[in-house]
Design an enzyme around this catalytic site. Structure first.
Site, PDB file in Angstrom:
ATOM      1  N   GLU A 188      26.282  35.492  46.885  1.00  0.00           N
ATOM      2  CA  GLU A 188      26.553  35.110  45.487  1.00  0.00           C
ATOM      3  C   GLU A 188      25.298  35.194  44.613  1.00  0.00           C
ATOM      4  OE1 GLU A 188      28.725  31.384  45.954  1.00  0.00           O
ATOM      5  OE2 GLU A 188      30.250  32.465  47.090  1.00  0.00           O
TER       6      GLU A 188
ATOM      7  N   TYR B 185      27.601  23.591  47.670  1.00  0.00           N
ATOM      8  CA  TYR B 185      27.925  23.811  49.090  1.00  0.00           C
ATOM      9  C   TYR B 185      27.776  22.581  49.979  1.00  0.00           C
ATOM     10  CZ  TYR B 185      29.176  28.623  48.442  1.00  0.00           C
ATOM     11  OH  TYR B 185      29.845  29.746  48.052  1.00  0.00           O
TER      12      TYR B 185
HETATM   13  C1  HEM Z   1      31.554  28.212  53.022  1.00  0.00           C
HETATM   14  C2  HEM Z   1      32.205  27.542  52.103  1.00  0.00           C
HETATM   15  C3  HEM Z   1      33.399  28.077  51.350  1.00  0.00           C
HETATM   16  C4  HEM Z   1      34.432  28.837  51.796  1.00  0.00           C
HETATM   17  C5  HEM Z   1      34.668  29.376  53.204  1.00  0.00           C
HETATM   18  C6  HEM Z   1      35.306  29.055  50.663  1.00  0.00           C
HETATM   19  C7  HEM Z   1      36.461  29.794  50.696  1.00  0.00           C
HETATM   20  C8  HEM Z   1      37.232  30.084  49.593  1.00  0.00           C
HETATM   21  C9  HEM Z   1      38.385  30.961  49.598  1.00  0.00           C
HETATM   22  C10 HEM Z   1      38.928  31.690  50.808  1.00  0.00           C
HETATM   23  C11 HEM Z   1      38.867  30.996  48.338  1.00  0.00           C
HETATM   24  C12 HEM Z   1      40.070  31.805  47.837  1.00  0.00           C
HETATM   25  C13 HEM Z   1      39.520  33.113  47.324  1.00  0.00           C
HETATM   26  C14 HEM Z   1      40.536  34.009  46.662  1.00  0.00           C
HETATM   27  O1  HEM Z   1      41.026  33.645  45.602  1.00  0.00           O
HETATM   28  O2  HEM Z   1      40.818  35.088  47.179  1.00  0.00           O
HETATM   29  C15 HEM Z   1      38.032  30.153  47.529  1.00  0.00           C
HETATM   30  C16 HEM Z   1      38.238  29.914  46.184  1.00  0.00           C
HETATM   31  C17 HEM Z   1      37.629  28.904  45.501  1.00  0.00           C
HETATM   32  N1  HEM Z   1      36.536  28.191  45.925  1.00  0.00           N
HETATM   33 FE1  HEM Z   1      35.611  28.360  47.710  1.00  0.00          FE
HETATM   34  N2  HEM Z   1      34.796  28.410  49.570  1.00  0.00           N
HETATM   35  C18 HEM Z   1      33.642  27.801  49.946  1.00  0.00           C
HETATM   36  C19 HEM Z   1      32.799  27.056  49.136  1.00  0.00           C
HETATM   37  C20 HEM Z   1      33.138  26.606  47.880  1.00  0.00           C
HETATM   38  C21 HEM Z   1      32.375  25.664  47.105  1.00  0.00           C
HETATM   39  C22 HEM Z   1      31.035  25.075  47.531  1.00  0.00           C
HETATM   40  C23 HEM Z   1      33.068  25.435  45.948  1.00  0.00           C
HETATM   41  C24 HEM Z   1      32.739  24.484  44.819  1.00  0.00           C
HETATM   42  C25 HEM Z   1      32.617  23.192  45.012  1.00  0.00           C
HETATM   43  C26 HEM Z   1      34.261  26.268  45.989  1.00  0.00           C
HETATM   44  C27 HEM Z   1      35.204  26.348  44.998  1.00  0.00           C
HETATM   45  C28 HEM Z   1      36.237  27.263  44.972  1.00  0.00           C
HETATM   46  C29 HEM Z   1      37.184  27.381  43.861  1.00  0.00           C
HETATM   47  C30 HEM Z   1      37.204  26.535  42.597  1.00  0.00           C
HETATM   48  C31 HEM Z   1      38.045  28.426  44.196  1.00  0.00           C
HETATM   49  C32 HEM Z   1      39.224  28.961  43.366  1.00  0.00           C
HETATM   50  C33 HEM Z   1      40.528  28.415  43.828  1.00  0.00           C
HETATM   51  C34 HEM Z   1      41.065  27.239  43.049  1.00  0.00           C
HETATM   52  O3  HEM Z   1      40.663  26.956  41.907  1.00  0.00           O
HETATM   53  O4  HEM Z   1      41.961  26.592  43.590  1.00  0.00           O
HETATM   54  N3  HEM Z   1      34.259  26.956  47.177  1.00  0.00           N
HETATM   55  N4  HEM Z   1      37.044  29.616  48.300  1.00  0.00           N
END
Ligand code: HEM
Ligand SMILES: Cc1cc2nc3c(=O)[nH]c(=O)nc-3n(C[C@H](O)[C@H](O)[C@H](O)COP(=O)(O)OP(=O)(O)OC[C@H]3O[C@@H](n4cnc5c(N)ncnc54)[C@H](O)[C@@H]3O)c2cc1C
Length: 398
Positions: free
Chosen positions: A137, A95
């Site tokens: 989580e 994060y």
């Molecule tokens: C407050 C912080 C964060 C928000 C608001 C956020 C938001 C989101 C959202 C809206 C999605 C799409 C969910 C769906 O598939 O319906 C997503 C997917 C994902 N998030 Fe986050 N996220 C956050 C933090 C993180 C962090 C810290 C990581 C890792 C470094 C991360 C890695 C991913 C990955 C790998 C995906 C799958 C999409 C892909 O592979 O392109 N996220 N996140």
């Protein structure tokens, strides 16, 4: 608790972010993935190329900013995203990396307009939002039916449609997983961690696949469509699974995840029909739900509607027929889009009883058009459930 001043600043900057949101998140990804190459093992690079994830993140950040006075209203969305994060093994230590890169991107795009007060307010807001994600989580990690990535062996491969292969996998002894005691919730997905060697790819590639059977008698089953698009390279992982993964091979899986599941309180009643509305490979989670429903209560009325290009691409015909035979009150409708008109509001009005509980799965376009048709029909909104095979937020209007 965020100060009034911080909340005022964050809310006041929403319009600027709305204007620049997608540019900021694109820059954020470019910088972050440039300086933290290890994250290329987690992020789907095709989603980056297509802009799907940047849009999803931008939407979520804006939603959070608008709700900064009461972040608890975001909880249902955080839970849904949390399932994906848990499935991909996103950890609390990730994060701050996202936070730092997001703030730097805001600074870069807004230039002088990004005063220290604005940046500090957003740093505090991001930290509050991240804390909500991390705590939601943590509960999911505690409740996962197995930890981290565990080794499974492919015990069978079956062609279940012209472009779809079904894999059955069993846990390897090293995983310590007892298949007979595994609680399976129909509708959930597994996540596979692969390392395809195409184009000298050096990174892991993670993808979600819905469990397509409620029974674990012969193993866990999921089915994969070979993703092809005109003038584009084939899908990386689906091509790898189709071409390179055979019986006896090992696959690393994280535990089932997702909030797409049958409404528990409706399973045992027979007044509200269950409607399962599938397009293409979207039949996977719905088939598991069908099996679960007929196992729990075979008297509930069920309507199975499946859209497919033609007969050869129709997935799971045998499995669907077997499951429907166990139901005492069921109807099956197949729509071939090659020769018939697509499903529209007229079709849904004729075939979906008012008040039915409806589960939809298919491509983005299919799902969005079904959601729109049901809205025209004024079908009760909380009786429409859906699972896009991509970022869910892109389909939801927050
Ligand atoms: C407050 C912080 C964060 C928000 C608001 C956020 C938001 C989101 C959202 C809206 C999605 C799409 C969910 C769906 O598939 O319906 C997503 C997917 C994902 N998030 Fe986050 N996220 C956050 C933090 C993180 C962090 C810290 C990581 C890792 C470094 C991360 C890695 C991913 C990955 C790998 C995906 C799958 C999409 C892909 O592979 O392109 N996220 N996140
Ligand atoms: C909750 C959930 C459940 C899912 N369940 C299933 C399931 O049961 N069965 C199933 O088959 N899938 C399922 N999916 C989809 C699956 O996770 C993968 O997204 C899918 O297999 C495609 O992955 P890929 O690596 O093959 O394609 P990717 O490499 O990610 O490519 C995706 C698409 O983009 C095209 N493409 C490739 N490169 C580019 C480029 N540079 N620019 C533009 N386009 C490009 C490809 O041709 C392909 O069509 C699910 C997804 C989710 C989120």
């Amino acid at each position: 608790m965020l100060s009034t001043q911080t909340r005022t600043i964050v809310k006041a900057t929403v319009p600027v972010l709305e204007e620049n949101g997608v540019t900021i998140t694109k820059l954020f990804y470019k910088n972050m993935l440039g300086s933290h190459k290890e994250l290329l093992n987690i992020f789907n690079r095709v989603n980056q190329a297509k802009g799907a994830q940047p849009t999803a993140l931008a939407t979520t950040v804006l939603a959070a900013a608008k709700q900064i006075d009461d972040l608890s209203v975001l909880l249902p969305h955080v839970e849904q995203i949390g399932h994906k994060h848990r499935a991909l093994q996103i950890m609390p230590e990730h994060y701050p990396i996202v936070g730092e890169n997001l703030l730097n991107a805001i600074k870069q795009v807004l230039g002088d307009a990004a005063t220290p007060e604005i940046i500090n307010a957003w740093a505090e807001a991001y930290s509050a939002i991240a804390d909500i994600f991390i705590s939601v989580e943590k509960k999911m990690y505690d409740e996962a039916v197995w930890p981290s990535w565990q080794p499974f062996e492919v015990v069978s491969r079956e062609q279940v449609g012209s472009e779809i292969v079904e894999f059955t996998v069993k846990p390897k002894p090293a995983s310590g997983i007892d298949l007979d005691r595994l609680p399976i919730i129909a509708g959930q997905y597994l996540t596979v961690k692969t390392h395809p060697s195409r184009h000298q790819n050096q990174y892991d590639a993670l993808r979600h696949y819905s469990i397509c059977s409620a029974s674990t008698k012969d193993g866990l089953r999921f089915a994969v469509k070979l993703e092809t698009e005109k003038d584009k390279p084939n899908g990386l992982v689906s091509e790898y699974l189709h071409k390179d993964v055979s019986i006896g091979d090992e696959l690393l899986l994280s535990a089932p995840a997702g909030d797409f599941k049958l409404d528990e309180k409706l399973k045992n009643q027979n007044e509200i029909p269950l409607v399962l509305l599938a397009a293409g490979v979207g039949a996977t989670p719905l088939l598991a739900m069908l099996e679960e429903q007929v196992t729990v209560n075979s008297k509930r009325p069920i309507i199975w509607i499946q859209s497919s290009f033609d007969e050869s691409s129709l997935a799971f015909k045998k499995h669907v027929d077997e499951a429907l035979q166990k139901a005492s009150n069921s109807k099956k409708i197949v729509v071939y889009t090659e020769s018939q008109s697509r499903i529209d509001d007229k079709f849904l009005k004729e075939n979906v009883p008012a008040g039915a509980d409806v589960y939809i799965c298919g491509s983005f376009n299919f799902m969005q058009s079904m959601i729109d048709h049901f809205a025209v029909l004024k079908h009760q909104q909380d009786a429409i459930h859906y699972e896009p095979f991509g970022p869910k937020m892109a389909t939801v209007k927050v």
